[in-house]
Design an enzyme around this catalytic site. Structure first.
Site, short mmCIF file in Angstrom:
data_model
loop_
_atom_site.label_atom_id
_atom_site.label_comp_id
_atom_site.label_asym_id
_atom_site.label_seq_id
_atom_site.Cartn_x
_atom_site.Cartn_y
_atom_site.Cartn_z
N LEU A 14 -21.62 9.65 6.65
CA LEU A 14 -20.86 8.33 7.10
C LEU A 14 -19.45 8.64 7.86
O LEU A 14 -19.09 7.88 8.97
CB LEU A 14 -20.77 7.45 6.19
N ILE A 39 -8.98 12.21 -2.44
CA ILE A 39 -8.61 10.77 -2.82
C ILE A 39 -8.24 10.45 -4.24
O ILE A 39 -7.65 9.38 -4.49
CB ILE A 39 -9.47 9.61 -1.99
N TYR A 127 -23.26 6.60 -12.31
CA TYR A 127 -22.94 6.52 -10.80
C TYR A 127 -22.70 5.04 -10.41
O TYR A 127 -21.93 4.78 -9.93
CB TYR A 127 -24.12 7.35 -10.07
N LYS A 131 -19.47 3.06 -9.05
CA LYS A 131 -19.39 2.30 -7.83
C LYS A 131 -19.03 0.63 -7.87
O LYS A 131 -18.15 0.19 -7.19
CB LYS A 131 -20.68 2.38 -7.09
N1 LIG Z 1 -25.92 8.73 0.48
C1 LIG Z 1 -26.61 7.99 0.18
O1 LIG Z 1 -28.11 7.75 -0.01
C2 LIG Z 1 -25.93 6.60 -0.22
C3 LIG Z 1 -26.64 5.16 -0.82
C4 LIG Z 1 -25.87 4.09 -1.10
C5 LIG Z 1 -24.69 4.05 -0.74
N2 LIG Z 1 -23.75 5.30 -0.32
C6 LIG Z 1 -22.53 4.81 -0.16
O2 LIG Z 1 -22.25 5.10 1.25
C7 LIG Z 1 -20.98 5.95 1.25
C8 LIG Z 1 -21.01 7.21 2.32
O3 LIG Z 1 -22.13 8.05 1.57
P1 LIG Z 1 -22.52 9.24 2.39
O4 LIG Z 1 -23.93 9.42 2.34
O5 LIG Z 1 -21.45 9.57 3.94
O6 LIG Z 1 -21.92 10.62 1.53
P2 LIG Z 1 -21.78 12.18 1.72
O7 LIG Z 1 -22.63 12.64 2.95
O8 LIG Z 1 -22.27 12.74 0.35
O9 LIG Z 1 -20.27 12.15 1.84
C9 LIG Z 1 -19.17 11.75 1.02
C10 LIG Z 1 -18.02 12.57 1.51
O10 LIG Z 1 -17.05 12.38 0.33
C11 LIG Z 1 -16.35 13.55 0.18
N3 LIG Z 1 -15.47 13.56 -1.15
C12 LIG Z 1 -16.15 13.73 -2.37
N4 LIG Z 1 -15.18 13.61 -3.31
C13 LIG Z 1 -14.05 13.45 -2.48
C14 LIG Z 1 -12.74 13.39 -2.80
N5 LIG Z 1 -12.30 13.34 -4.04
N6 LIG Z 1 -11.69 13.11 -1.97
C15 LIG Z 1 -12.00 13.24 -0.53
N7 LIG Z 1 -13.34 13.25 -0.38
C16 LIG Z 1 -14.37 13.37 -1.21
C17 LIG Z 1 -17.50 14.69 0.04
O11 LIG Z 1 -16.83 16.03 0.17
P3 LIG Z 1 -17.49 17.21 -0.36
O12 LIG Z 1 -18.86 17.26 0.24
O13 LIG Z 1 -16.64 18.44 -0.07
O14 LIG Z 1 -17.78 16.95 -1.87
C18 LIG Z 1 -18.44 14.01 1.35
O15 LIG Z 1 -17.83 14.91 2.55
C19 LIG Z 1 -20.34 6.26 0.01
O16 LIG Z 1 -19.48 5.10 -0.61
C20 LIG Z 1 -21.56 6.31 -0.82
O17 LIG Z 1 -21.56 5.97 -2.24
C21 LIG Z 1 -24.61 6.28 -0.09
#
Ligand SMILES: NC(=O)c1ccc[n+]([C@@H]2O[C@H](COP(=O)([O-])OP(=O)(O)OC[C@H]3O[C@@H](n4cnc5c(N)ncnc54)[C@H](OP(=O)(O)O)[C@@H]3O)[C@@H](O)[C@H]2O)c1
Length: 299
Positions: A14, A39, A127, A131
């Protein structure tokens, strides 16, 4: 309505789309990935935001390993809840709007129709609890936080991330000749990351705050979604349905977690693209060869 936007978690599926879209709309954007600003480090968050007078701060960072979180709930809570407190406090100091993302997993899955924002939350695991904690922290310190709950995110950025996404998982599994088993008794609303990013920025530009759902718009089982993915990729692997009783996971998950986009649409936003359209765009943007091992069609 261009302004100054900050993005945390900028390397995720995202995050990359938010940065791309904000820049395309003319925003001045500063974005940090985890290696630049973690963060969970309150001082690092404060100093990053102190260096840039942002109108809006997007938090695309998250701990998303739903099953691993059952073994390390503290790690999930640090990133998904306490770190949101860091961001909320910093946004309060600089008078900036926080846009935070949450999940369909805040619900317990007992509904029979897409969840609306007012539905009571009832998380089923570590998890999901973390959230909900993030939502509460954003609301505790800020009057105008925008919280967007989404579901099953897939975007071309997932090709490059360690965690990937469901589409990439299916493509990887299709490389072997083993049968692929996917649950058909769990329904969600898989969401295309570029459309999610665009609608979220639209909400900010319409000066919205509070909780909004932005799901893919189509309630669908993971098995049916896998079928759509293979159709879009032109692959014919051996795909079989299974169920949660046969396919046990460490974390409990809601059986039904599709999200209603009605509130978003009432706010004047375009409906989400169909899943077929989203997958076509995914493969167009993803590039590379989605046909790792061509297989004969199933007779
Ligand atoms: N993916 C899904 O299926 C899904 C479903 C429902 C809701 N969401 C929500 O949608 C949002 C976006 O998800 P996404 O799919 O884009 O997730 P993603 O691809 O897993 O990206 C999350 C990013 O956050 C980074 N991150 C993790 N811990 C961190 C920290 N302490 N400080 C800074 N950055 C950190 C990760 O870095 P690293 O890779 O280095 O760990 C990764 O680049 C999130 O809020 C997620 O909970 C996602």
């Amino acid at each position: 309505m261009a302004g100054r936007a900050a993005v945390f978690g900028a390397a995720g599926q995202l995050g990359v789309e938010l940065v791309r879209d904000l820049k395309a709309r003319g925003y001045e954007v500063v974005a940090w990935h985890r290696g630049q600003v973690d963060i969970t480090d309150r001082a690092a968050v404060e100093s990053a935001l102190a260096s840039f007078d942002a109108d809006v701060v997007f938090n695309a960072a998250a701990y998303n390993q739903v099953d691993v979180a059952e073994k390390e709930p503290q790690a999930a809570f640090l990133v998904n809840a306490l770190a949101v407190r860091n961001l909320a406090l910093a946004c309060r100091q600089i008078d900036s709007q926080l846009v935070h993302f949450s999940t369909d997993y805040v619900f317990d899955g007992t509904a029979q129709h897409p969840y609306v924002e007012e539905h009571p939350t009832h998380p089923l695991g570590a998890y999901a609890v973390s959230k909900v904690g993030g939502e509460l922290y954003a609301q505790a310190y800020l009057d105008r936080a925008l919280i967007v709950r989404t579901s099953g995110v897939f975007g071309p950025g997932g090709v490059a991330t360690a965690r990937g996404n469901f589409v990439e998982l299916m493509l990887r599994l299709a490389q072997s000749s083993n049968p692929i088993r996917v649950v058909e008794d769990h329904v969600a609303s898989p969401t295309f990351a570029p459309a999610l990013a665009a609608r979220t920025i639209d909400l900010f530009e319409k000066q919205q705050s509070g909780v909004f759902h932005i799901g893919g718009g189509t309630p669908i089982s993971w098995f049916e979604f896998a079928r759509l993915i293979f159709d879009a990729a032109g692959l014919r692997p051996s795909l079989h349905s299974t169920n949660e009783r046969e396919y046990r996971t460490p974390a409990r998950r809601p059986r039904y977690s599709a999200l209603s986009n009605a509130k978003m649409e009432r706010a004047g936003l375009q409906p989400m693209p169909s899943l077929k359209e989203a997958l076509a765009q995914y493969f167009a943007r993803r590039g590379g060869n989605p046909h790792p091992i061509p297989r004969p069609p199933i007779p």
